[in-house]
Design a protein around this motif. Sequence first.
Motif, PDB file in Angstrom:
ATOM      1  N   SER A   1       0.890  -1.030   0.142  1.00  0.00           N
ATOM      2  CA  SER A   1      -0.059  -0.027  -0.043  1.00  0.00           C
ATOM      3  C   SER A   1       0.823   1.285  -0.146  1.00  0.00           C
ATOM      4  O   SER A   1       0.346   2.247   0.085  1.00  0.00           O
ATOM      5  CB  SER A   1      -1.118   0.095   1.052  1.00  0.00           C
ATOM      6  OG  SER A   1      -1.965  -1.280   1.145  1.00  0.00           O
ATOM      7  N   ASN A   2       2.116   1.289  -0.209  1.00  0.00           N
ATOM      8  CA  ASN A   2       3.072   2.154  -0.011  1.00  0.00           C
ATOM      9  C   ASN A   2       3.032   3.222   1.167  1.00  0.00           C
ATOM     10  O   ASN A   2       3.223   4.499   1.123  1.00  0.00           O
ATOM     11  CB  ASN A   2       2.764   3.137  -1.184  1.00  0.00           C
ATOM     12  CG  ASN A   2       3.440   2.122  -2.504  1.00  0.00           C
ATOM     13  OD1 ASN A   2       4.295   1.555  -2.483  1.00  0.00           O
ATOM     14  ND2 ASN A   2       2.553   2.269  -3.618  1.00  0.00           N
ATOM     15  N   ILE A   3       2.795   2.548   2.529  1.00  0.00           N
ATOM     16  CA  ILE A   3       2.814   3.576   3.711  1.00  0.00           C
ATOM     17  C   ILE A   3       3.641   2.578   4.615  1.00  0.00           C
ATOM     18  O   ILE A   3       4.113   1.557   4.403  1.00  0.00           O
ATOM     19  CB  ILE A   3       1.335   3.606   4.010  1.00  0.00           C
ATOM     20  CG1 ILE A   3       0.593   2.221   4.517  1.00  0.00           C
ATOM     21  CG2 ILE A   3       0.350   4.424   3.229  1.00  0.00           C
ATOM     22  CD1 ILE A   3      -0.505   2.469   5.370  1.00  0.00           C
ATOM     23  N   SER A   4       3.855   3.336   5.635  1.00  0.00           N
ATOM     24  CA  SER A   4       4.674   2.751   6.662  1.00  0.00           C
ATOM     25  C   SER A   4       3.963   1.541   7.665  1.00  0.00           C
ATOM     26  O   SER A   4       2.552   1.767   7.665  1.00  0.00           O
ATOM     27  CB  SER A   4       5.369   3.840   7.717  1.00  0.00           C
ATOM     28  OG  SER A   4       4.187   4.362   8.200  1.00  0.00           O
ATOM     29  N   GLN A   5       4.799   0.630   8.061  1.00  0.00           N
ATOM     30  CA  GLN A   5       4.181  -0.261   8.888  1.00  0.00           C
ATOM     31  C   GLN A   5       3.197   0.546   9.974  1.00  0.00           C
ATOM     32  O   GLN A   5       1.983  -0.049  10.348  1.00  0.00           O
ATOM     33  CB  GLN A   5       4.820  -1.444   9.365  1.00  0.00           C
ATOM     34  CG  GLN A   5       4.188  -2.230  10.039  1.00  0.00           C
ATOM     35  CD  GLN A   5       5.362  -3.463  10.704  1.00  0.00           C
ATOM     36  OE1 GLN A   5       6.339  -3.451  10.050  1.00  0.00           O
ATOM     37  NE2 GLN A   5       4.879  -4.279  11.744  1.00  0.00           N
ATOM     38  N   ALA A   6       3.890   1.552  10.543  1.00  0.00           N
ATOM     39  CA  ALA A   6       3.171   2.002  11.617  1.00  0.00           C
ATOM     40  C   ALA A   6       1.802   2.857  11.217  1.00  0.00           C
ATOM     41  O   ALA A   6       0.887   2.946  12.003  1.00  0.00           O
ATOM     42  CB  ALA A   6       4.136   3.132  12.366  1.00  0.00           C
ATOM     43  N   GLY A   7       1.941   3.375   9.863  1.00  0.00           N
ATOM     44  CA  GLY A   7       0.732   4.070   9.263  1.00  0.00           C
ATOM     45  C   GLY A   7      -0.430   2.928   9.038  1.00  0.00           C
ATOM     46  O   GLY A   7      -1.672   3.496   9.493  1.00  0.00           O
ATOM     47  N   ALA A   8       0.230   1.785   8.647  1.00  0.00           N
ATOM     48  CA  ALA A   8      -0.993   0.904   8.319  1.00  0.00           C
ATOM     49  C   ALA A   8      -1.657   0.347   9.973  1.00  0.00           C
ATOM     50  O   ALA A   8      -2.897   0.149  10.042  1.00  0.00           O
ATOM     51  CB  ALA A   8      -0.235  -0.386   7.654  1.00  0.00           C
ATOM     52  N   SER A   9      -0.973  -0.008  10.776  1.00  0.00           N
ATOM     53  CA  SER A   9      -1.313  -0.369  12.102  1.00  0.00           C
ATOM     54  C   SER A   9      -2.180   0.551  12.633  1.00  0.00           C
ATOM     55  O   SER A   9      -3.031   0.298  13.236  1.00  0.00           O
ATOM     56  CB  SER A   9      -0.053  -0.557  13.072  1.00  0.00           C
ATOM     57  OG  SER A   9      -0.422  -1.111  14.257  1.00  0.00           O
ATOM     58  N   MET A  10      -1.977   2.202  12.309  1.00  0.00           N
ATOM     59  CA  MET A  10      -2.627   2.948  13.306  1.00  0.00           C
ATOM     60  C   MET A  10      -3.981   3.264  12.544  1.00  0.00           C
ATOM     61  O   MET A  10      -5.208   3.297  13.214  1.00  0.00           O
ATOM     62  CB  MET A  10      -1.834   4.280  13.025  1.00  0.00           C
ATOM     63  CG  MET A  10      -2.906   5.548  13.655  1.00  0.00           C
ATOM     64  SD  MET A  10      -1.870   7.197  13.675  1.00  0.00           S
ATOM     65  CE  MET A  10      -0.242   6.925  14.874  1.00  0.00           C
ATOM     66  N   ALA A  11      -3.887   2.772  11.166  1.00  0.00           N
ATOM     67  CA  ALA A  11      -5.388   3.150  10.418  1.00  0.00           C
ATOM     68  C   ALA A  11      -6.079   1.883  10.926  1.00  0.00           C
ATOM     69  O   ALA A  11      -7.234   2.028  10.909  1.00  0.00           O
ATOM     70  CB  ALA A  11      -4.906   2.917   8.824  1.00  0.00           C
ATOM     71  N   ILE A  12      -5.470   0.791  11.129  1.00  0.00           N
ATOM     72  CA  ILE A  12      -6.426  -0.634  11.444  1.00  0.00           C
ATOM     73  C   ILE A  12      -6.961  -0.350  12.812  1.00  0.00           C
ATOM     74  O   ILE A  12      -8.237  -0.428  13.430  1.00  0.00           O
ATOM     75  CB  ILE A  12      -5.480  -1.864  11.302  1.00  0.00           C
ATOM     76  CG1 ILE A  12      -5.283  -2.026  10.010  1.00  0.00           C
ATOM     77  CG2 ILE A  12      -6.525  -2.788  11.805  1.00  0.00           C
ATOM     78  CD1 ILE A  12      -6.226  -2.076   9.010  1.00  0.00           C
ATOM     79  N   ALA A  13      -6.253   0.209  13.615  1.00  0.00           N
ATOM     80  CA  ALA A  13      -6.431   0.638  15.101  1.00  0.00           C
ATOM     81  C   ALA A  13      -7.605   1.551  15.304  1.00  0.00           C
ATOM     82  O   ALA A  13      -8.623   1.333  15.818  1.00  0.00           O
ATOM     83  CB  ALA A  13      -5.448   1.094  15.946  1.00  0.00           C
ATOM     84  N   GLN A  14      -7.471   2.513  14.314  1.00  0.00           N
ATOM     85  CA  GLN A  14      -8.781   3.402  14.137  1.00  0.00           C
ATOM     86  C   GLN A  14      -9.685   2.847  13.678  1.00  0.00           C
ATOM     87  O   GLN A  14     -11.107   3.163  13.985  1.00  0.00           O
ATOM     88  CB  GLN A  14      -8.108   4.794  13.279  1.00  0.00           C
ATOM     89  CG  GLN A  14      -6.990   5.716  14.113  1.00  0.00           C
ATOM     90  CD  GLN A  14      -6.611   6.915  12.934  1.00  0.00           C
ATOM     91  OE1 GLN A  14      -6.584   6.658  11.672  1.00  0.00           O
ATOM     92  NE2 GLN A  14      -5.956   7.696  13.650  1.00  0.00           N
TER      93      GLN A  14
END
Length: 305
Positions: A28-41
């Motif tokens: 998805s061309n994002i950081s792992q932290a960004g993906a993790s935050m999106a799922i958490a939200q």
Amino acid sequence: MGEFTLRQLEYFVAVLEHGSLTEAAKQSNISQAGASMAIAQLEKSLGMDLLIRTRSKKVAPTAAGQELGTRARRILAEAAELPAALNDGRDQMRGRVAIGCMTAISPRIIPQLLGRISRRWPDIRLEFVEGPAEELQHAVADGTLDLALVYSLQAVADVDLLVLTESRPHFMLAATHPLAARDSLRFADLAQEDVILLDVPPSAERVISMFRAAGVEPRVRWRSVVAETIRGIVASGQACSVTHVWPGMVPNYLGANIRLVPITDETPPNRLVAAVAPGVRRPRRVEEVIATAKDLASAAGPGDG
């Protein structure tokens, strides 16, 4: 339930498809932290756990996650098709077109416009409202109307103007009036004549200002908001009036008992225009209605109204 975004759904589906946050983030061309935050939200918005994290850093959907995955794929597919669907709808010659038209203009073009549109595109539902120029243009600006037919002299700032044809003021006289046979007239020629004006702002004020610019104080005897009343009084010889004329006006619109005589005094340039909302891509049906109005107003098309 809180709000969530299509982007969060995209990341969630990517996690399901790749089985890990790391690979989903990479694809998805994002950081792992960004993906993790999106799922958490997303989980916080829905108020439930969607993924089960394992020691191997793989993830598996919960029951709710499986259900969301099915629905999210459907939502994302429909969202992807939305621009094409809207574009297809824009090109279809069917649906509603809402027109505003100044009271002074309406009887001269609306009957023809309704007739021609219904013959060419019977699936277009043409609707119109009549009223003052300023009010109609504000309705265009706020999206209530698709367009408004007005004079350029009465334009407001928050619309764009599409020129349909040039318009010039003429004296409206009874056919029996001593001046009716003249090729042209000046305002001074009617200085001693009673005048009736269309009392729909700013029409009357515009005419009075034209008289005064020519050094004549008009003898305004009556005002009316009904064009038919004005025509009747003029035809009976009780007063004269001033009206704008454009090339495509129906020749017998005013009747056999009225004559229109051009004014030779200098008057402000004026045009019949279609006022439209700025920066908006108009559906094809609206564009065709505008083009048809231009043909009728400029006498560029067949007079089948």
